[in-house]
Design an enzyme around this catalytic site. Structure first.
Site, PDB file in Angstrom:
ATOM      1  CG  HIS A   1      -2.831   0.026   7.528  1.00 20.10           C
ATOM      2  ND1 HIS A   1      -2.878  -0.924   6.680  1.00 20.10           N
ATOM      3  CD2 HIS A   1      -3.002   1.111   7.001  1.00 20.10           C
ATOM      4  CE1 HIS A   1      -2.814  -0.506   5.283  1.00 20.10           C
ATOM      5  NE2 HIS A   1      -2.802   0.841   5.540  1.00 20.10           N
TER       6      HIS A   1
ATOM      7  CG  ASP B   1      -1.884   1.068   1.283  1.00 20.02           C
ATOM      8  OD1 ASP B   1      -2.027   1.821   0.728  1.00 20.02           O
ATOM      9  OD2 ASP B   1      -2.299   1.057   2.489  1.00 20.02           O
TER      10      ASP B   1
ATOM     11  CD  GLU C   1      -0.101   3.810   2.627  1.00 14.72           C
ATOM     12  OE1 GLU C   1      -0.914   4.402   1.792  1.00 14.72           O
ATOM     13  OE2 GLU C   1      -0.858   2.983   3.561  1.00 14.72           O
TER      14      GLU C   1
ATOM     15  CG  HIS D   1      -6.859  -1.126   6.998  1.00 15.57           C
ATOM     16  ND1 HIS D   1      -6.750   0.131   7.560  1.00 15.57           N
ATOM     17  CD2 HIS D   1      -6.397  -0.818   5.939  1.00 15.57           C
ATOM     18  CE1 HIS D   1      -6.565   0.988   6.867  1.00 15.57           C
ATOM     19  NE2 HIS D   1      -6.456   0.491   5.545  1.00 15.57           N
TER      20      HIS D   1
HETATM   21 MN    MN Z   1      -2.736   2.517   4.173  1.00 15.47          MN
HETATM   22 MN    MN Z   2      -2.802   3.714   1.084  1.00 16.03          MN
END
Ligand code: MN
Ligand code: MN
Length: 305
Positions: free
Chosen positions: A158, A98, A287, A166
């Site tokens: 997460h 992610d 991220e 998640h």
């Molecule tokens: Mn994320």
């Molecule tokens: Mn993301």
């Protein structure tokens, strides 16, 4: 949890695809581009490289922080001075990475992006097994504050598991008193969201929802719309999906029946309403996904290292 060699290979493969897509898509963000085209290009590129999108590509502008993906036919475009966040996921056989980046189309927003990226970089330097989860928030908060910006306190990183974007553990971007620690072989997404000093430092939900997810791997299909629900559930499992994907993938499911099927299976679904900075101030996000090792962590998704 211990990962075997094959699982690690799949995470690395998903990461390589993400790096390449990130590198390409940075160049696609320009004022006037259709948001819909950009998201579809990102998702298509993931597939061309042998991965699958782990969730609908999110494109969030200015004060919109998260959970927007264009619905079918959406005519919105990138504003010429927009602060544009692209957040996408890649999975290889359910092994997910992610990642997100922010493009400032106005020179006035260059600093906020740099501060978000820098806070993520600082975290990546200390990440390894045995480090307290609360250290992430401490580092992010300190580095963001020292530059005169604010952390969005109700958005967190997460843990990631197979087909599970998640997993239980949240990784706050502010200082907390949790004693939990990172463990070897954990896969974690670290994602600071930050805003300007006059922002509230919090996001709130707005009414519109474009992204959904089935809560469980097994659900009971009975009653009206059960055929549609079954198709969606078999196809997306517990990964997030959107109307665009459903209409493109299933010629026999139309807008109306999709809406009704969602309503019908409401109790089995998580809805992700669009999240907006409460003071309507601009938000930047950075991220990356990391594989935690004994003495360090591998940044699976950064094209800069
Ligand atoms: Mn994320
Ligand atoms: Mn993301």
């Amino acid at each position: 949890m211990v990962l075997n060699e094959d699982e690690i290979k799949k995470y690395l493969a998903a990461g390589e695809i993400a790096k390449s897509v990130k590198k390409d898509s940075r160049k696609w963000i320009k004022g006037g581009e259709l948001l819909l085209d950009l998201c579809e290009k990102v998702e298509k590129r993931i597939e061309e490289l042998g991965g699958a999108p782990a969730f609908p590509c999110n494109i969030c502008i200015d004060e919109v922080a998260a959970h927007f993906t264009p619905p079918p036919g959406f005519s919105g475009t990138v504003p010429p001075e927009g602060l544009v966040k692209i957040d996408f996921g890649v999975h290889v056989d359910g092994y997910i990475v992610d990642t997100a980046f922010t493009i400032p189309l106005s020179p006035r927003d260059r600093e906020i992006v740099e501060v978000a990226e820098n806070s993520l970089l600082k975290v990546s330097e200390i990440l390894k097994a045995g480090v307290k989860i609360s250290q992430v928030g401490e580092i992010v908060e300190r580095s963001v504050r020292s530059r005169g910006f604010r952390v969005i306190r109700n958005l967190t990183g997460h843990e990631i598991d197979r087909f599970n974007l998640h997993k239980g553990l949240s990784i706050p971007n502010i200082k907390t008193f949790s004693v939990e620690k990172f463990r070897k072989d954990m896969v974690v997404a670290i994602e600071p969201f930050i805003t300007y000093a006059d922002g509230s430092g919090e996001v709130g939900e707005i009414e519109n929802t474009y992204i959904y997810r089935f809560k469980h791997l097994s659900i009971d299909y009975t009653g009206e719309f059960s055929n549609i629900v079954k198709k969606l559930h078999n196809s997306f499992k517990t990964l997030p999906f959107c109307e665009r994907w459903v209409l493109n993938r299933f010629g026999d499911i139309g807008k109306e029946s999709f809406k009704k099927a969602l309503e019908y299976s409401r109790k089995n679904l998580t809805f992700y309403p669009v999240l907006v900075e409460r003071n309507r101030k601009k938000v930047a996000q950075a991220e990356d996904t990391f594989l935690v090792l004994e003495d360090s962590a591998i940044n699976l998704t950064s094209e800069q290292v």
